[in-house]
Scaffold this active site. Structure first.
Site, PDB file in Angstrom:
ATOM      1  N   LYS A 165       0.197  -3.029   4.012  1.00 32.69           N
ATOM      2  CA  LYS A 165       0.522  -1.670   3.588  1.00 32.69           C
ATOM      3  C   LYS A 165       1.625  -1.731   2.526  1.00 32.69           C
ATOM      4  CE  LYS A 165       3.610   1.185   5.235  1.00 32.69           C
ATOM      5  NZ  LYS A 165       4.496   2.050   6.015  1.00 32.69           N
ATOM      6  N   LYS A 207      12.917  -1.771  -1.401  1.00 28.85           N
ATOM      7  CA  LYS A 207      12.167  -2.367  -0.293  1.00 28.85           C
ATOM      8  C   LYS A 207      10.991  -3.180  -0.830  1.00 28.85           C
ATOM      9  CE  LYS A 207      10.809  -3.025   4.056  1.00 28.85           C
ATOM     10  NZ  LYS A 207      10.513  -2.074   5.126  1.00 28.85           N
ATOM     11  N   THR A 255       8.685   3.256   5.351  1.00 27.48           N
ATOM     12  CA  THR A 255       8.379   2.575   4.093  1.00 27.48           C
ATOM     13  C   THR A 255       7.146   3.253   3.501  1.00 27.48           C
ATOM     14  OG1 THR A 255       9.327   0.477   4.803  1.00 27.48           O
ATOM     15  CG2 THR A 255       7.701   0.385   3.032  1.00 27.48           C
TER      16      THR A 255
END
Lengths: 293, 293
Positions: free
Chosen positions: B245, B177, B102
């Site tokens: 993050k 995502k 990711t």
């Protein structure tokens, strides 16, 4: 089989709920503030059945062991319970008032006390499942009160509820409904931000929803509202005006408890923006409208 | 049946993913920055199989049509793709780099451009489903890239994914995502506020969850995390450090797009509070901890 019951408030929720009681063979005496609505209900559900339109809450309640209500707000519940023509004045000792209105927990506690002082029972019993749930008789009921009162009300409420659960003393049903609405506020705002982001980023938002709805981002709101949110369709469902009423109860109770609800408070403000833009009657999912450019 | 592939990054996600490739009969050359981890992986999956521990990303990638990676952050992906020993240096023309990390959408776009300049393919393919999904081979993959590259990668990724979907050009997988994580931020914070409210109000929070989980407040998070949130158990799952993050990518991309993410930004700050309290490794559901008194 049926018993003599009363139902007060024949709005979009109350009318089908009272209708289910009549269809199940109960002798339902109804009252509605606007009498025309009660007569409309009689035309829809009354023919050939043991039902009657009463002239006051007290008249509807007289002779009923169970008196149900589903009205608008705290002051409406006060109006139909207390006072000369209120249901409490007509109810016989041992009768039980079951309030399906979503109210403050304080009102539920207050009315439970007033009922007890007159030898009456009181159950706060707000529902979820919306208009469709009421029409299809599959509501969920979150209840507060005594086990004895709940045990008497439960089999009759089964006419319009798929699930009913006693969650504690008076007010517990309202508190549980608040828990429900707090969850929804966070879910819907997160979904609104996510879908708006997807659209602005140039993604096929419906394709993304299909992919992510099988995992940790899934919610009932995603399954049932993402499509209409993407299409900008909000003329249905649970109105922003009602959601703001409910969030007001959540925030008031949290203030009393000294509990922090930061996102709930923020989303309540966002619903205020939607109201200011004329969207008070739009579905709760309309939070996207204040994000679109 | 199997083909020569490479897998870079053997962490909690990468190790079982590469293991599924080896078990399916592919000739997997692996690389991990800490070589001991790669040797541990070989001990677990390598015996009697056509697998090899490579000394650099370039060595792992040489001769593979598909080079997969699942590392930590943007700079880690840069380190294993670009530079003298990077995978791009070892890949033959027409080979495809599939990044399961990711990352920011910017990195995906940048690497897609760098790959194209060398005659290589690039697919950004972040996953959801967590460690359990990787171990059980049932991940969901959100992909960005060309249809031709995706068509080649898809049957091989099926070794560890239940679902894989191409959502647009390079960067689209990362953007999807982000949509997923934005939804989760709102859901988890709403659930945290609701459960904390329920406990402070004296309700049996687990009973309330049972009642409301059949309706509009339902979510995967409620079904899978409400119980552990009520019990205060957070030593498992998807770590707050990783969630921060990911939310950083969401907020950065939103800033670039000029899109408002008010609750996502607030929840990101709340996760910062959890980190400051020492909870960086706790599960994402630990947002309740900053509300408890």
């Amino acid at each position: 089989m049926g018993e003599r019951v009363a139902f007060i408030g024949l709005g979009v929720m109350g009318a089908p709920m009272a209708g289910h009681l009549a269809k199940a063979g109960h002798e339902v005496w109804v009252f509605n503030r606007t009498r025309g609505k009660a007569e409309g209900w009689f035309a829809a559900y009354g023919e050939g059945r043991a039902v009657k339109v009463a002239g006051s809450p007290a008249e509807a309640a007289a002779g009923a062991r169970l008196v149900f209500a589903c009205v608008g707000a705290d002051q409406d519940v006060r109006a139909v319970t207390l006072g000369e023509e209120g249901a409490f004045a007509g109810m016989a000792e041992g009768a039980i008032f079951v309030d399906h209105t979503t109210t403050s927990a304080d009102l539920a506690r207050e009315l439970a006390g007033a009922a007890a002082a007159r030898g009456l029972g009181f159950v706060d019993a707000p529902v979820s499942g919306g208009q469709a749930g009421a029409e299809n008789g599959v509501l969920t009921i979150m209840a507060g009160g005594s086990e004895a009162d709940f045990a008497i009300a439960r089999p009759v409420m089964a006419c319009y509820a798929r699930q009913a659960r006693l969650l504690g003393p008076a007010g517990s049903g309202q508190l549980a409904k608040m828990v429900n609405q707090i969850c929804i506020a966070g879910i819907v705002q997160g979904l609104a931000e996510a879908l708006n982001f997807a659209l602005e980023a140039g993604l096929d938002a419906k394709a993304v929803v299909e992919v992510i709805s099988g995992g940790a981002a899934q919610s009932w709101q995603m399954d049932n509202r993402a499509g209409t949110m993407i299409d900008g369709k909000f003329d249905f469902g649970f109105a922003v005006d009602w959601m703001r009423k409910d969030l007001g109860f959540c925030l008031g109770e949290a203030r009393r408890l000294g509990v922090s609800l930061p996102v709930t408070a923020l989303v309540d403000q966002f619903y205020g923006d939607v109201q200011a833009a004329g969207g008070g009657r739009w579905d709760t999912s309309s939070l996207t409208t204040r994000l679109r450019r």
